[in-house]
Design a protein around this motif. Structure first.
Motif, mmCIF file in Angstrom:
data_model
loop_
_atom_site.group_PDB
_atom_site.id
_atom_site.type_symbol
_atom_site.label_atom_id
_atom_site.label_comp_id
_atom_site.label_asym_id
_atom_site.label_seq_id
_atom_site.Cartn_x
_atom_site.Cartn_y
_atom_site.Cartn_z
ATOM 1 N N LEU A 1 -38.322 135.107 30.708
ATOM 2 C CA LEU A 1 -39.583 134.789 31.378
ATOM 3 C C LEU A 1 -40.045 133.370 31.034
ATOM 4 C CD1 LEU A 1 -42.054 135.748 33.063
ATOM 5 C CD2 LEU A 1 -43.042 136.595 30.923
ATOM 6 N N LEU A 2 -40.012 133.008 29.761
ATOM 7 C CA LEU A 2 -40.436 131.668 29.353
ATOM 8 C C LEU A 2 -39.485 130.600 29.894
ATOM 9 C CD1 LEU A 2 -41.566 132.289 25.653
ATOM 10 C CD2 LEU A 2 -43.025 131.804 27.615
ATOM 11 N N SER A 3 -38.218 130.929 29.977
ATOM 12 C CA SER A 3 -37.260 129.966 30.515
ATOM 13 C C SER A 3 -37.513 129.707 31.991
ATOM 14 C CB SER A 3 -35.829 130.488 30.303
ATOM 15 O OG SER A 3 -35.532 130.597 28.922
ATOM 16 N N GLN A 4 -37.947 130.715 32.706
ATOM 17 C CA GLN A 4 -38.239 130.551 34.138
ATOM 18 C C GLN A 4 -39.325 129.505 34.366
ATOM 19 O OE1 GLN A 4 -38.711 134.936 35.132
ATOM 20 N NE2 GLN A 4 -37.730 134.226 37.014
ATOM 21 N N VAL A 5 -40.311 129.465 33.462
ATOM 22 C CA VAL A 5 -41.403 128.491 33.614
ATOM 23 C C VAL A 5 -41.151 127.258 32.742
ATOM 24 C CG1 VAL A 5 -43.113 130.232 34.267
ATOM 25 C CG2 VAL A 5 -42.781 129.677 31.842
ATOM 26 N N GLN A 6 -39.885 127.105 32.314
ATOM 27 C CA GLN A 6 -39.440 125.932 31.555
ATOM 28 C C GLN A 6 -40.208 125.765 30.229
ATOM 29 O OE1 GLN A 6 -38.656 122.404 33.897
ATOM 30 N NE2 GLN A 6 -38.513 123.603 35.804
ATOM 31 N N LEU A 7 -40.408 126.904 29.568
ATOM 32 C CA LEU A 7 -41.015 126.924 28.236
ATOM 33 C C LEU A 7 -40.093 127.616 27.241
ATOM 34 C CD1 LEU A 7 -44.725 127.878 29.107
ATOM 35 C CD2 LEU A 7 -43.874 125.632 28.424
ATOM 36 N N GLY A 8 -38.788 127.474 27.472
ATOM 37 C CA GLY A 8 -37.818 128.139 26.609
ATOM 38 C C GLY A 8 -37.912 127.720 25.154
ATOM 39 N N HIS A 9 -38.437 126.537 24.895
ATOM 40 C CA HIS A 9 -38.561 126.075 23.515
ATOM 41 C C HIS A 9 -39.599 126.850 22.714
ATOM 42 C CE1 HIS A 9 -41.533 123.915 25.942
ATOM 43 N NE2 HIS A 9 -42.241 123.738 24.834
ATOM 44 N N LEU A 10 -40.339 127.727 23.388
ATOM 45 C CA LEU A 10 -41.367 128.514 22.692
ATOM 46 C C LEU A 10 -40.910 129.932 22.371
ATOM 47 C CD1 LEU A 10 -44.544 127.503 24.768
ATOM 48 C CD2 LEU A 10 -43.807 126.592 22.560
ATOM 49 N N VAL A 11 -39.670 130.264 22.727
ATOM 50 C CA VAL A 11 -39.202 131.643 22.560
ATOM 51 C C VAL A 11 -39.282 132.094 21.110
ATOM 52 C CG1 VAL A 11 -37.194 133.162 22.733
ATOM 53 C CG2 VAL A 11 -37.714 131.563 24.585
ATOM 54 N N ASP A 12 -38.907 131.227 20.178
ATOM 55 C CA ASP A 12 -38.898 131.621 18.766
ATOM 56 C C ASP A 12 -40.285 131.563 18.125
ATOM 57 O OD1 ASP A 12 -39.114 128.913 18.960
ATOM 58 O OD2 ASP A 12 -37.792 128.463 17.260
ATOM 59 N N LYS A 13 -41.308 131.267 18.929
ATOM 60 C CA LYS A 13 -42.673 131.175 18.401
ATOM 61 C C LYS A 13 -43.587 132.270 18.959
ATOM 62 C CE LYS A 13 -42.400 126.172 17.704
ATOM 63 N NZ LYS A 13 -43.000 124.839 17.978
ATOM 64 N N LEU A 14 -42.991 133.280 19.569
ATOM 65 C CA LEU A 14 -43.793 134.319 20.218
ATOM 66 C C LEU A 14 -44.709 135.056 19.248
ATOM 67 C CD1 LEU A 14 -41.207 135.811 22.730
ATOM 68 C CD2 LEU A 14 -43.391 134.727 23.309
ATOM 69 N N ASN A 15 -44.309 135.180 18.007
ATOM 70 C CA ASN A 15 -45.123 135.911 17.026
ATOM 71 C C ASN A 15 -45.906 134.985 16.102
ATOM 72 O OD1 ASN A 15 -44.477 138.715 17.640
ATOM 73 N ND2 ASN A 15 -42.394 138.182 17.013
ATOM 74 N N ASP A 16 -45.897 133.693 16.432
ATOM 75 C CA ASP A 16 -46.661 132.729 15.627
ATOM 76 C C ASP A 16 -48.120 132.696 16.071
ATOM 77 O OD1 ASP A 16 -44.246 132.220 14.519
ATOM 78 O OD2 ASP A 16 -44.060 130.156 15.265
ATOM 79 N N GLU A 17 -49.028 132.591 15.106
ATOM 80 C CA GLU A 17 -50.449 132.428 15.405
ATOM 81 C C GLU A 17 -50.815 130.964 15.225
ATOM 82 O OE1 GLU A 17 -53.339 135.031 13.801
ATOM 83 O OE2 GLU A 17 -52.040 136.798 13.841
#
Length: 594
Positions: free
Chosen positions: A487-503
């Motif tokens: 989903l994040l890659s579709q909107v070109q935010l793939g660099h945030l995948v490993d930060k999904l649980n970060d606050e």
């Protein structure tokens, strides 16, 4: 002292006092609510919590606090009698009685300490429970029916302060004033009876007046109270302004932090500093006004209090030297007089606290009224349709009555894509507010599916983990990590995948363009029936905008209604609603070549 008899007498005294206090306090509160403005303000805030229809526990707990308050008064009466016996033993050089009184004092002190600690716990528990209920009550009202948004169009200032600070002040001071009144009045009655038995007669202008000391203390305190009220009255307005000016200054500091980057780009430090100094100058000016008024008020109270220290001694010392009373009687007279004077002076001494309390009542009732007005100012009813968005004879106005869009009739069928364009200020965004039920100044009908999502130019990113931000306004689902990554890659935010649980403070971490793409990801995740986009791609370049709109167009049976100025948006929509000046409008079909 016969302690078994004293215990029985104390139990009977407490029972009678509790019954009398309950009736008198109920009548007193009724009178305040019936005949005073601030009494009605108090009850407007309190009746929901104290209503026995909701729960009997708050009233029962308050009754327990009243009982402890009366017990403190009873302990004070016993302590007063102990004073007499102890000092009389000193005068009589009776060591046996003296040491017995020391043992008695230990029991009296132990009871006083235990009662004081129990009362503290009871009061704190009552206050915390009340604050918790009030917070939920106001937050629920503020969030209901978008009142938090609609109050933006009123003169309400600093709702955050009224919820966070004023609620606590109201609950704490309400209980403090209530128990203070009960303690003072019950003490006045009890110690007046005690002083009546101790006071002797006085000769005034050749006339002997029995029990003159009792009359003098009442006259003395009454005159002092009237003068103190006159001196302290301006403190009500000054304390109201103090809270307001401090809240405004705090808000200006928060805005400086919130818009730090924009201010830095503008190099607007001088302007911001000037504004901050202006707000802070108001705070300081009001603080000095409070200081000068308090000097007059507190100075007068201190003079009155100091005089009262020797007042009973001067009156009774003649009887003591004449041998009519013993040292114990003299010392008890002073102790009783000072206690009676202190309780009679309660209303004078507490006036500055009442000034703060009245200002708090004004702010809370003003907040409640603003919420009520916002909820009463309903927009047009949004009727439900399974698939289509329909505007029927819809007229959108400004709060002053000016017409933005006049008599709009338009149907957007399921899966259609509509672009709304027009000059700035023509009413495009206001039309979306009307569809969302946020705009009260509209007439006609709007029919729309319930499953909608509104995307603004600056998306809202709540506090919490990135996965919570992505799912907003719903709770996170059980999607797998691979699905979220896709989903994040579709909107070109793939660099945030490993930060999904970060606050993080995602509003500061992500650029506005990234925030807008995150909002597009929400659409792909929730797949609503209708998506309203208000300049939702304005911070993207044309390539990103094209990629995002192609994702949206690819959603089956999803209606897109966009507001935007860019000509590049034309190719993604089949119809255009052009909002003209003077309430005029026109609808045209768009060719893919446009």
């Amino acid at each position: 002292m016969d302690w078994s008899k004293e215990l029985i007498d104390s139990a009977l005294w407490l029972a009678k006092s509790m019954a009398i206090t309950s009736v008198c306090f109920a009548v007193f509160v009724w009178g305040l609510v019936r005949f005073t403005h601030w009494g009605r303000q108090f009850w407007a805030m309190a009746q929901g919590y104290l209503s026995p229809k909701r729960s009997i526990k708050p009233l029962a707990f308050f009754a327990f606090i009243v009982f402890l308050t009366l017990l403190e008064v009873r302990i004070s009466l016993i302590h007063s009698n102990w004073y007499n016996t102890m000092y009389s033993s000193l005068q009589d050089l009776n060591q046996e009685v003296f040491w017995i009184q020391m043992v008695v004092f230990c029991f009296i002190a132990a009871c006083a300490v235990a009662n004081s600690l129990l009362m503290y716990y009871a009061e704190q528990r009552f206050q915390i429970n009340w604050i918790e209920w009030l917070n939920r009550h106001f937050v629920d009202k503020w969030l209901a029916n978008q009142a938090y948004y609609k109050t933006l169009f009123s003169e309400l200032d600093n709702p955050d302060q009224r919820i966070q600070h004023d609620i606590q002040e109201y609950a704490k001071r309400s209980l403090s004033l209530a128990t203070g009144v009960i303690s003072s009045v019950s003490s006045i009655v009890s110690f007046t009876i005690l002083l009546w038995g101790l006071a002797g007669s006085m000769t005034l202008m050749g006339v002997e007046i029995p029990k003159m000391m009792v009359f003098l203390v009442f006259i003395y305190v009454l005159v002092a109270t009237v003068i103190a009220f006159w001196l302290g009255r301006p403190l009500i307005g000054l304390n109201f302004d103090n809270e307001k000016f401090n809240a405004n200054y705090r808000y200006s500091l928060i805005r400086l932090k919130e818009y730090a980057e924009s201010i830095a780009f503008y190099a607007g430090e001088k302007v911001e500093k000037s504004r901050l100094y202006q707000e802070f100058d108001k705070v300081i000016k009001n603080m000095w006004a409070i200081v000068y008024r308090t000097l007059k008020f507190s100075g007068f109270n201190l003079v009155i209090s100091q005089i009262s220290v020797v007042f009973p001694l001067l009156i009774q010392v003649g009887r003591y030297f004449a041998g009519n009373i013993k040292l114990g009687d003299l010392m008890q007279t002073m102790q009783v007089f000072n206690r009676l004077h202190g309780n009679l002076s309660y209303f004078r001494n507490v006036y500055d606290d009442f000034a703060v309390y009245k200002a708090t009542l004004d702010r809370l009732t003003g907040f409640d009224k603003a919420i009520q007005n916002a909820q009463n100012a309903q927009g047009i009813a949004i009727e439900t349709h399974d698939t289509d968005v329909v505007f029927v004879d819809l007229t959108v106005k400004t709060p002053s009555g000016g017409v933005l869009i006049d008599d709009l009739n338009l149907t957007i069928q399921q899966g259609e894509h509509l672009l709304i364009q027009g000059k700035s200020g023509s009413g495009k965004t206001t039309l979306l507010r009307t569809v969302a039920g946020l705009w009260a100044w509209a007439e006609g009908r709007v029919v729309c599916p319930n499953d909608t999502l509104f995307l603004s130019q600056k998306p809202y990113l709540p506090q919490g983990r990135l996965i919570d931000v992505l799912h907003y306004p719903h709770a996170p689902t059980t999607m797998s990590a691979d699905e979220m990554g896709e989903l994040l890659s579709q909107v070109q935010l793939g660099h945030l995948v490993d930060k999904l649980n970060d606050e993080e403070l995602w509003t500061q971490k992500l650029s506005l363009g990234e925030q807008q793409r995150l909002a597009i990801a929400r659409v792909l995740l929730h797949r609503p029936s209708v998506v309203f986009l208000d300049e939702a791609s304005a911070s993207m370049d044309e390539g990103l905008e094209d990629a995002m709109y192609r994702l949206l167009i690819g959603l089956p049976n999803t209606t897109l209604i966009s507001v935007g100025h860019r000509s590049t948006l034309l190719k993604y929509h089949k119809k255009r609603l052009e909002v003209l000046l003077g309430g005029m409008w026109q609808v045209s079909k768009l060719d893919k070549s446009s």
